[in-house]
Design an enzyme around this catalytic site. Structure first.
Site, short mmCIF file in Angstrom:
data_model
loop_
_atom_site.label_atom_id
_atom_site.label_comp_id
_atom_site.label_asym_id
_atom_site.label_seq_id
_atom_site.Cartn_x
_atom_site.Cartn_y
_atom_site.Cartn_z
N CYS A 165 38.34 25.14 35.99
CA CYS A 165 39.08 26.14 36.76
C CYS A 165 39.24 25.73 38.23
O CYS A 165 40.06 24.86 38.52
CB CYS A 165 38.46 27.52 36.57
SG CYS A 165 39.68 28.83 36.67
N HIS A 198 38.07 28.17 30.76
CA HIS A 198 36.60 28.24 30.87
C HIS A 198 35.93 27.88 29.55
O HIS A 198 35.59 28.77 28.76
CB HIS A 198 36.17 29.63 31.34
CG HIS A 198 36.49 29.86 32.78
ND1 HIS A 198 35.58 29.61 33.78
CD2 HIS A 198 37.63 30.25 33.39
CE1 HIS A 198 36.16 29.85 34.96
NE2 HIS A 198 37.40 30.23 34.74
N GLU A 251 32.98 26.85 29.18
CA GLU A 251 31.55 27.18 29.23
C GLU A 251 31.25 28.57 28.65
O GLU A 251 30.09 28.94 28.46
CB GLU A 251 31.04 27.10 30.68
CG GLU A 251 31.28 28.31 31.56
CD GLU A 251 32.73 28.45 32.02
OE1 GLU A 251 33.58 27.58 31.70
OE2 GLU A 251 33.02 29.46 32.71
N1 LIG Z 1 40.19 30.93 42.38
C1 LIG Z 1 40.98 30.03 41.56
C2 LIG Z 1 40.16 29.50 40.40
C3 LIG Z 1 39.83 30.60 39.41
C4 LIG Z 1 38.44 30.46 38.82
O1 LIG Z 1 37.77 29.44 38.95
N2 LIG Z 1 37.97 31.55 38.23
C5 LIG Z 1 36.58 31.63 37.86
C6 LIG Z 1 36.15 33.05 37.58
C7 LIG Z 1 34.64 33.20 37.63
C8 LIG Z 1 33.92 32.22 36.66
O2 LIG Z 1 34.05 32.36 35.44
O3 LIG Z 1 33.26 31.27 37.15
C9 LIG Z 1 42.23 30.71 41.03
O4 LIG Z 1 42.33 31.96 41.14
O5 LIG Z 1 43.11 30.01 40.49
#
Ligand SMILES: N[C@@H](CCC(=O)NCCCC(=O)O)C(=O)O
Length: 255
Positions: A114, A221, A223
């Protein structure tokens, strides 16, 4: 006794009970642990020195750049801040962008997730959409409302490109993934190969084209409950295998 490969996991800066903190949510660490790796949290400071980065990373067998609700500073890719871009983490930016070079120079297995996926693109000269949903023809990729099971449920198809790392790890050419991001790849960095795309054409996975080590980054995600999703499972198996190989090479050289 054989030791587990040591994997550095970048933190985010957060305030916890009034104190500046370095934080990683458990799902990243528990997933790495479940796949036989030893995760260690890497602290983030905006003024971190190269010697500190060397000390933090010299004994690692892999690196993970995690997700975060904060965003890479737009100045890092020559853009003005969009009004939708309201959360930053300068400390995280400083280490994340440096770690990409460290991983490539050392052929250290690198997994980006992400925000981590976006950081790799920016580190190598690419740019980001700050609000994908405002782009003509693009889906709204933002986090769904609801409980965690809803927020991390698969919501869009994914076309996996042939000939890349992901297609070697996962035999099917299509899957479905979760989506919790407002930003996304605009200009793909020259040194990156698109490994998968969403139905609206947004690049959702990349690898470093000339990298000699394992480098894979994904916008979704994996994970989240990887054992229950074959594509996510394949990603963690592949990353763990690369970290084990790197660990073995280091052990052989040290013997
Ligand atoms: N802020 C960026 C990346 C989005 C992101 O990494 N979300 C993670 C959510 C929380 C987690 O599961 O760790 C965007 O908005 O593109």
């Amino acid at each position: 006794m054989p030791t587990r490969p040591l994997v550095g996991v970048i933190a985010c800066r957060r305030e916890v009970e009034g104190h500046p903190s370095h934080m990683v949510t458990d799902k990243y660490l528990s997933a790495l642990r479940d796949y036989g790796l030893a995760p260690v949290v890497l602290p983030v400071w905006e003024d971190i020195a190269p010697a500190e980065i060397e000390a933090l990373t010299s004994r690692l067998d892999g690196l993970v750049l995690t997700g975060s609700h904060t965003n890479v500073e737009p100045q890092r890719y020559g853009a003005e801040r969009a009004p939708e871009n309201t959360r930053a983490d300068l400390d995280r930016d400083a280490l994340a962008l440096a770690l990409v070079s460290v991983a490539l120079e050392r052929r250290l297995p690198l997994l980006g997730i992400c925000r981590g996926f976006q950081e790799i693109n920016v580190a190598l000269g690419g740019s980001l959409y700050q609000a994908v949903q405002n782009q003509p023809g693009k889906l709204d990729h933002r986090e769904p409302e609801g409980d965690k099971a809803t927020r991390y449920a698969p919501v869009h198809d994914l076309d996996i490109q042939p000939g890349g790392i992901l297609s070697r790890l996962f035999e099917a050419s299509r899957s479905r993934v979760n989506s919790l991001h407002q930003q996304g790849i605009d200009r793909l960095a020259d040194g990156l190969t698109a490994e998968a795309v969403a139905p609206d054409g947004l690049v959702e996975a990349v690898s470093v084209t000339e990298a000699e080590g394992f480098t894979l980054a994904v916008q979704w995600h994996p994970e989240w409950q990887p054992r229950e999703h074959p594509l996510y499972d394949a990603i963690f198996r592949g990353f763990a295998k690369a970290c084990e190989a790197y660990h073995g090479q280091v052990a052989a050289v040290s013997a």
